[in-house]
Design a protein around this motif. Structure first.
Motif, PDB file in Angstrom:
ATOM      1  N   TRP A  76       6.082  19.478  -0.804  1.00 45.14           N
ATOM      2  CA  TRP A  76       6.255  19.045   0.550  1.00 45.14           C
ATOM      3  C   TRP A  76       5.073  17.060   0.248  1.00 45.14           C
ATOM      4  CZ3 TRP A  76       2.649  17.345   4.727  1.00 45.14           C
ATOM      5  CH2 TRP A  76       1.524  18.296   4.447  1.00 45.14           C
ATOM      6  N   ASN A  77       4.320  17.504  -0.534  1.00 41.87           N
ATOM      7  CA  ASN A  77       3.394  15.493  -0.627  1.00 41.87           C
ATOM      8  C   ASN A  77       4.219  14.932  -1.350  1.00 41.87           C
ATOM      9  OD1 ASN A  77       1.266  16.578   0.655  1.00 41.87           O
ATOM     10  ND2 ASN A  77      -0.029  17.720  -1.168  1.00 41.87           N
ATOM     11  N   GLN A  78       5.298  15.312  -2.313  1.00 38.68           N
ATOM     12  CA  GLN A  78       5.887  14.388  -2.908  1.00 38.68           C
ATOM     13  C   GLN A  78       6.919  14.286  -2.246  1.00 38.68           C
ATOM     14  OE1 GLN A  78       6.446  17.185  -6.468  1.00 38.68           O
ATOM     15  NE2 GLN A  78       5.961  15.411  -8.357  1.00 38.68           N
ATOM     16  N   VAL A  79       7.374  14.744  -1.461  1.00 37.52           N
ATOM     17  CA  VAL A  79       8.916  14.733   0.052  1.00 37.52           C
ATOM     18  C   VAL A  79       7.815  13.051   0.523  1.00 37.52           C
ATOM     19  CG1 VAL A  79       9.895  15.124   1.845  1.00 37.52           C
ATOM     20  CG2 VAL A  79      10.012  17.015  -0.610  1.00 37.52           C
ATOM     21  N   ILE A  80       6.817  13.447   0.947  1.00 38.27           N
ATOM     22  CA  ILE A  80       6.132  12.298   1.817  1.00 38.27           C
ATOM     23  C   ILE A  80       5.965  10.345   1.420  1.00 38.27           C
ATOM     24  CG2 ILE A  80       4.096  12.265   3.568  1.00 38.27           C
ATOM     25  CD1 ILE A  80       3.604  14.991   4.164  1.00 38.27           C
ATOM     26  N   TYR A 110       0.654  -1.310   0.011  1.00 39.60           N
ATOM     27  CA  TYR A 110       0.035  -0.017   0.150  1.00 39.60           C
ATOM     28  C   TYR A 110       1.109   0.803  -0.232  1.00 39.60           C
ATOM     29  CZ  TYR A 110      -2.279   4.084   2.496  1.00 39.60           C
ATOM     30  OH  TYR A 110      -2.769   4.604   2.564  1.00 39.60           O
ATOM     31  N   LEU A 111       2.180   1.284   0.779  1.00 40.09           N
ATOM     32  CA  LEU A 111       2.648   2.003   1.047  1.00 40.09           C
ATOM     33  C   LEU A 111       3.641   2.642  -0.376  1.00 40.09           C
ATOM     34  CD1 LEU A 111       4.487   2.155   4.427  1.00 40.09           C
ATOM     35  CD2 LEU A 111       2.630   3.589   4.102  1.00 40.09           C
ATOM     36  N   VAL A 112       3.832   2.028  -0.885  1.00 43.94           N
ATOM     37  CA  VAL A 112       4.530   1.707  -1.868  1.00 43.94           C
ATOM     38  C   VAL A 112       3.714   2.833  -3.356  1.00 43.94           C
ATOM     39  CG1 VAL A 112       6.187   0.583  -4.389  1.00 43.94           C
ATOM     40  CG2 VAL A 112       6.351   0.606  -1.969  1.00 43.94           C
ATOM     41  N   LEU A 113       2.587   1.380  -3.561  1.00 37.92           N
ATOM     42  CA  LEU A 113       1.672   1.787  -4.805  1.00 37.92           C
ATOM     43  C   LEU A 113       0.743   3.371  -4.284  1.00 37.92           C
ATOM     44  CD1 LEU A 113      -0.542  -1.715  -4.761  1.00 37.92           C
ATOM     45  CD2 LEU A 113       2.036  -0.534  -6.381  1.00 37.92           C
ATOM     46  N   TYR A 114       0.505   3.361  -3.751  1.00 35.63           N
ATOM     47  CA  TYR A 114      -0.231   4.412  -2.976  1.00 35.63           C
ATOM     48  C   TYR A 114       0.905   5.664  -3.660  1.00 35.63           C
ATOM     49  CZ  TYR A 114      -2.793   8.788  -1.969  1.00 35.63           C
ATOM     50  OH  TYR A 114      -2.788   9.830  -1.673  1.00 35.63           O
ATOM     51  N   GLY A 115       2.160   5.476  -2.797  1.00 37.35           N
ATOM     52  CA  GLY A 115       3.399   6.990  -2.813  1.00 37.35           C
ATOM     53  C   GLY A 115       3.803   7.269  -4.167  1.00 37.35           C
ATOM     54  N   VAL A 122       7.058   5.436   0.209  1.00 35.30           N
ATOM     55  CA  VAL A 122       7.320   4.469  -0.669  1.00 35.30           C
ATOM     56  C   VAL A 122       8.763   3.664  -0.250  1.00 35.30           C
ATOM     57  CG1 VAL A 122       8.806   3.931  -2.970  1.00 35.30           C
ATOM     58  CG2 VAL A 122       7.121   5.812  -3.103  1.00 35.30           C
ATOM     59  N   LEU A 123       9.798   4.636   0.841  1.00 37.57           N
ATOM     60  CA  LEU A 123      10.879   4.186   1.080  1.00 37.57           C
ATOM     61  C   LEU A 123      10.745   2.853   2.326  1.00 37.57           C
ATOM     62  CD1 LEU A 123      13.669   3.817   1.168  1.00 37.57           C
ATOM     63  CD2 LEU A 123      13.981   5.710   2.263  1.00 37.57           C
ATOM     64  N   THR A 124       9.438   3.450   3.408  1.00 30.10           N
ATOM     65  CA  THR A 124       9.611   2.553   4.065  1.00 30.10           C
ATOM     66  C   THR A 124       8.736   1.228   3.674  1.00 30.10           C
ATOM     67  OG1 THR A 124       9.023   4.877   5.053  1.00 30.10           O
ATOM     68  CG2 THR A 124       7.458   3.292   6.424  1.00 30.10           C
ATOM     69  N   GLY A 125       7.954   1.551   2.703  1.00 33.41           N
ATOM     70  CA  GLY A 125       7.229   0.488   2.115  1.00 33.41           C
ATOM     71  C   GLY A 125       8.186  -0.889   1.725  1.00 33.41           C
TER      72      GLY A 125
END
Length: 259
Positions: free
Chosen positions: A233-237, A205-210, A242-245
């Motif tokens: 800043w939305n792109q930074v988050i 979820y984190l990777v795909l939505y990111g 993506v990295l966290t995922g």
């Protein structure tokens, strides 16, 4: 679009509010379904969902106020959520903070509830973005006349309850994100049936939505890019998601291989 669903005299039911409510219901039912599948107590799921939503609303408003301080003229305006003005990433971070606190209290594994949260969030978010389309919020940048996407542009009418600039062809960021979110929900639903480890669904979820949100930000006309780095800043988050995922997925795979 259709910012007002029902209007009788001075009484108005806004389409955005109805669709956000439907999104919350869809998220709740999804959380119950997959929570039971994970063997979690339904009462705990109820408490987690309720307080996470409250934290999300507070986070969404705080983030919007910080980002759009020029729109507020009085102290009361800062709290007037009913007039609109929330930020999705603020909701995500506010809700996550409350959720982590409650998980420690209930002693529920973070990654297990993360899988439930990931698939529940994305379906509610998809429905909510349809509401954004109706209200004209989260609108896109103007589409150049020579753009190959000019036939997909949305032109919003002038309306007191529509946030988007009227009469200008704009990139269809809201329906594009809604479709992307429904697609992600379908992928996560399929993977959930055969998931190999706790955290697999959440990491994807984190990777795909990111990735989706990072790309859509180039079309969105709401948040200006940050100085020096040239992205919002939305792109930074989004990159952080993506990295966290990826890290969660690698961690989960290593644990799964050692079992």
């Amino acid at each position: 679009m259709f910012p007002d669903l029902i209007k009788i005299g001075d009484f108005t039911i806004h389409t955005y509010g109805v669709l956000v409510a439907l999104g919350l219901v869809a998220s709740y039912l999804t959380a119950l379904y997959f929570g039971k599948r994970e063997g979690l107590d339904s009462k705990k799921i109820d408490n987690l969902f309720t307080f996470t939503i409250i934290g999300g609303i507070i986070g969404a408003r705080v983030a919007y106020v910080v980002e759009h301080r020029d729109q507020f003229e009085s102290f009361v305006d800062y709290f007037a959520v009913w007039k609109g003005g929330i930020d999705w990433f603020g909701a995500f971070l506010g809700g996550a903070a409350v959720l982590i606190f409650l998980l420690r209290k209930y002693r529920i594994p973070v990654l297990k509830i993360g899988d439930v949260a990931g698939i529940s969030i994305i379906i509610g978010h998809a429905i909510g973005r349809i509401g954004c389309t109706c209200a004209g919020c989260c609108y896109g940048k103007p589409v150049p006349p020579d753009s190959p996407f000019k036939d997909l542009a949305i032109t919003f009418p002038k309306h007191e309850h529509t946030s988007a600039p009227a009469g200008i062809p704009l990139y269809p960021t809201q329906p594009a994100e809604a479709l992307g979110n429904f697609l992600i929900f379908g992928i996560l639903f399929f993977i959930y049936r055969k998931k190999q480890f706790d955290g697999q669904v959440f990491s994807l979820y984190l990777v795909l939505y990111g990735i989706e949100r990072f790309l859509l930000e180039f079309w969105r006309g709401v948040t200006p890019p940050l100085p020096v780095i040239g992205i919002t800043w939305n792109q930074v988050i989004s990159l952080g998601m993506v990295l966290t995922g990826i890290l969660i997925y690698i961690y989960g795979m290593k644990r799964h291989e050692t079992v």
